[in-house]
Scaffold this active site. Sequence first.
Site, PDB file in Angstrom:
ATOM      1  N   GLU A  67      -6.270  -0.568   1.960  1.00 33.52           N
ATOM      2  CA  GLU A  67      -5.623  -0.828   3.181  1.00 33.52           C
ATOM      3  C   GLU A  67      -6.579  -1.475   4.221  1.00 33.52           C
ATOM      4  OE1 GLU A  67      -3.069   1.951   4.778  1.00 33.52           O
ATOM      5  OE2 GLU A  67      -2.517   1.085   6.358  1.00 33.52           O
ATOM      6  N   HIS A  69      -8.309   6.307   7.226  1.00 32.18           N
ATOM      7  CA  HIS A  69      -7.586   7.438   6.706  1.00 32.18           C
ATOM      8  C   HIS A  69      -7.616   7.166   5.114  1.00 32.18           C
ATOM      9  CE1 HIS A  69      -4.095   4.584   7.186  1.00 32.18           C
ATOM     10  NE2 HIS A  69      -3.721   4.731   6.010  1.00 32.18           N
ATOM     11  N   HIS A 108      -4.652   5.586  -1.581  1.00 31.94           N
ATOM     12  CA  HIS A 108      -5.490   4.468  -1.073  1.00 31.94           C
ATOM     13  C   HIS A 108      -6.615   4.726  -0.014  1.00 31.94           C
ATOM     14  CE1 HIS A 108      -2.077   4.776   1.931  1.00 31.94           C
ATOM     15  NE2 HIS A 108      -2.896   4.575   2.764  1.00 31.94           N
TER      16      HIS A 108
END
Length: 140
Positions: free
Chosen positions: A131, A7, A80
């Site tokens: 991440e 994502h 992110h």
Amino acid sequence: MIGRLNHVGIATPSIEDSVRVYRDMLGATAIGEPFDLPEQGVRVCFVDVPNTQIELIEPLGETSTLHGFFEKNPRGGQHHLCFEVPDILVARDEMIAKGARILGSGAPRIGAHGTPILFLHPREMGALLIELMETPKEAH
Ligand SMILES: CC[C@H](C(=O)O)C(=O)SCCNC(=O)CCNC(=O)[C@H](O)C(C)(C)COP(=O)(O)OP(=O)(O)OC[C@H]1O[C@@H](n2cnc3c(N)ncnc32)[C@H](O)[C@@H]1OP(=O)(O)O
Ligand SMILES: [Co+2]
């Protein structure tokens, strides 16, 4: 080591306003119900697109790390990128060996998809907050 882009995290002052952009402006049709992740200091809403997800995140609580982001980016924005890895602990140790800084205690926490995640400090990652998320078992 990194796998698919799971994502793109987008910080927003209002998930409701951002949903209108993705639904009404961009024609997104698969928009999840927002939910709170108090232990991560965020309210989250996933917008599914064909090859990944948009993760809309709103600060939740006084200690949310998003407040620091909003001090510099009052209207929010790209926050992110999240990449999947087969094994979060192997990935962590590899990244440390390559000079990355693991944020927090270094122990993986459970993220919005219910799987272990870690964050790498932007300083060593080309000014991008990265991440890493362990690929959900059913996806193997
Ligand atoms: C976990 C649930 C969900 C999921 O997918 O499962 C999420 O993704 S929730 C996402 C929200 N949680 C986090 O972001 C946790 C990790 N983040 C942090 O620990 C902090 O945000 C941190 C350390 C990245 C930045 O904290 P803060 O803004 O208070 O520190 P600084 O102002 O000192 O920033 C240091 C340095 O980093 C730059 N920075 C900050 N945020 C970002 C960003 N999102 N992208 C790129 N760069 C960022 C900041 O500008 C400073 O740069 P410098 O050159 O030193 O000025
Ligand atoms: Co995320």
